[in-house]
Design a protein around this motif. Structure first.
Motif, PDB file in Angstrom:
ATOM      1  N   VAL A   8       0.865  -1.177   0.000  1.00 14.43           N
ATOM      2  CA  VAL A   8       0.000   0.000   0.000  1.00 14.43           C
ATOM      3  C   VAL A   8       0.900   1.225   0.000  1.00 14.43           C
ATOM      4  O   VAL A   8       1.767   1.364   0.866  1.00 14.43           O
ATOM      5  CB  VAL A   8      -0.927   0.014   1.238  1.00 14.43           C
ATOM      6  CG1 VAL A   8      -1.730   1.309   1.298  1.00 14.43           C
ATOM      7  CG2 VAL A   8      -1.836  -1.209   1.229  1.00 14.43           C
ATOM      8  N   ASP A  15      -6.542   6.174   5.794  1.00 17.33           N
ATOM      9  CA  ASP A  15      -6.844   5.324   4.642  1.00 17.33           C
ATOM     10  C   ASP A  15      -5.994   4.055   4.660  1.00 17.33           C
ATOM     11  O   ASP A  15      -6.489   2.957   4.400  1.00 17.33           O
ATOM     12  CB  ASP A  15      -6.623   6.077   3.329  1.00 17.33           C
ATOM     13  CG  ASP A  15      -7.741   7.057   3.017  1.00 17.33           C
ATOM     14  OD1 ASP A  15      -8.742   7.110   3.771  1.00 17.33           O
ATOM     15  OD2 ASP A  15      -7.618   7.783   2.012  1.00 17.33           O
ATOM     16  N   ILE A  19      -7.413   0.227   4.846  1.00 21.74           N
ATOM     17  CA  ILE A  19      -7.043  -0.779   3.853  1.00 21.74           C
ATOM     18  C   ILE A  19      -6.491  -2.017   4.562  1.00 21.74           C
ATOM     19  O   ILE A  19      -6.912  -3.151   4.286  1.00 21.74           O
ATOM     20  CB  ILE A  19      -6.020  -0.224   2.845  1.00 21.74           C
ATOM     21  CG1 ILE A  19      -6.668   0.856   1.962  1.00 21.74           C
ATOM     22  CG2 ILE A  19      -5.441  -1.349   1.987  1.00 21.74           C
ATOM     23  CD1 ILE A  19      -5.680   1.683   1.156  1.00 21.74           C
ATOM     24  N   LYS A 115     -11.777   5.790  -4.216  1.00 23.75           N
ATOM     25  CA  LYS A 115     -12.072   5.406  -2.837  1.00 23.75           C
ATOM     26  C   LYS A 115     -13.483   5.854  -2.459  1.00 23.75           C
ATOM     27  O   LYS A 115     -13.789   7.045  -2.530  1.00 23.75           O
ATOM     28  CB  LYS A 115     -11.092   6.080  -1.869  1.00 23.75           C
ATOM     29  CG  LYS A 115      -9.670   5.634  -1.967  1.00 23.75           C
ATOM     30  CD  LYS A 115      -8.789   6.453  -1.013  1.00 23.75           C
ATOM     31  CE  LYS A 115      -7.330   6.102  -1.127  1.00 23.75           C
ATOM     32  NZ  LYS A 115      -6.473   6.987  -0.305  1.00 23.75           N
ATOM     33  N   VAL A 126     -12.057  -2.648  -1.179  1.00 23.68           N
ATOM     34  CA  VAL A 126     -10.706  -3.176  -0.963  1.00 23.68           C
ATOM     35  C   VAL A 126     -10.737  -4.705  -0.962  1.00 23.68           C
ATOM     36  O   VAL A 126      -9.878  -5.355  -1.576  1.00 23.68           O
ATOM     37  CB  VAL A 126     -10.104  -2.621   0.344  1.00 23.68           C
ATOM     38  CG1 VAL A 126      -8.811  -3.347   0.710  1.00 23.68           C
ATOM     39  CG2 VAL A 126      -9.860  -1.128   0.212  1.00 23.68           C
TER      40      VAL A 126
END
Length: 143
Positions: A8, A15, A19, A115, A126
């Motif tokens: 990531v 965020d 995730i 997103k 996700v």
């Protein structure tokens, strides 16, 4: 079910946390590593200290808007590096701008995902990306 290693690349701590929670909180065999910008991502991918022992990810989730080196520059660097260009890169960003979408695909992004603002929708999105790359897509062999 195969395991998946995901990198990531996102400067937003919230965020990145969401995730990781979405991926590690499900029944998947997914390992999540995170860096905060494009320069760190390239160091990680090229195994530059402090990432000398980093594993090559199966998938990269890349934000566009970051300091130092943004996602656009990072994507271009990954996709022009012969050692890295086969790694799938999914742009996962808040930007829905046509220019960002077009530029990402021109630089060979494998997918572009905006997103969601709703937490449940974000987690579902996700997990869908994870599930697709774990269960459906055929990935290049790890080095």
């Amino acid at each position: 079910m195969r395991s998946l290693e995901i990198l990531v690349v996102d400067d937003d701590d919230a965020d990145a946390f969401m995730i990781s929670e979405a991926l590690e909180g499900s029944d998947t065999h997914t390992t999540v590593n995170r860096v905060a910008d494009g320069r760190e991502a390239l160091d990680y991918l090229r195994r530059v200290e402090p990432y000398a022992d980093a594993h090559r990810p199966d998938l990269i989730l890349l934000d566009l808007n970051m300091p130092r080196m943004d996602g656009r520059e990072t994507l271009a660097a990954i996709k022009t590096d012969d050692r890295l260009k086969a790694i799938p890169v999914v742009i996962l960003t808040t930007s829905g701008a046509d220019g960002d979408i077009q530029a990402s695909y021109q630089h060979r992004a494998n997918a572009y995902v905006t997103k969601p603002f709703d937490l449940e929708d974000f987690e579902s999105t996700v997990r869908t990306i994870d599930r697709f790359y774990r269960e459906v897509a055929v990935l290049p062999p790890a080095d």
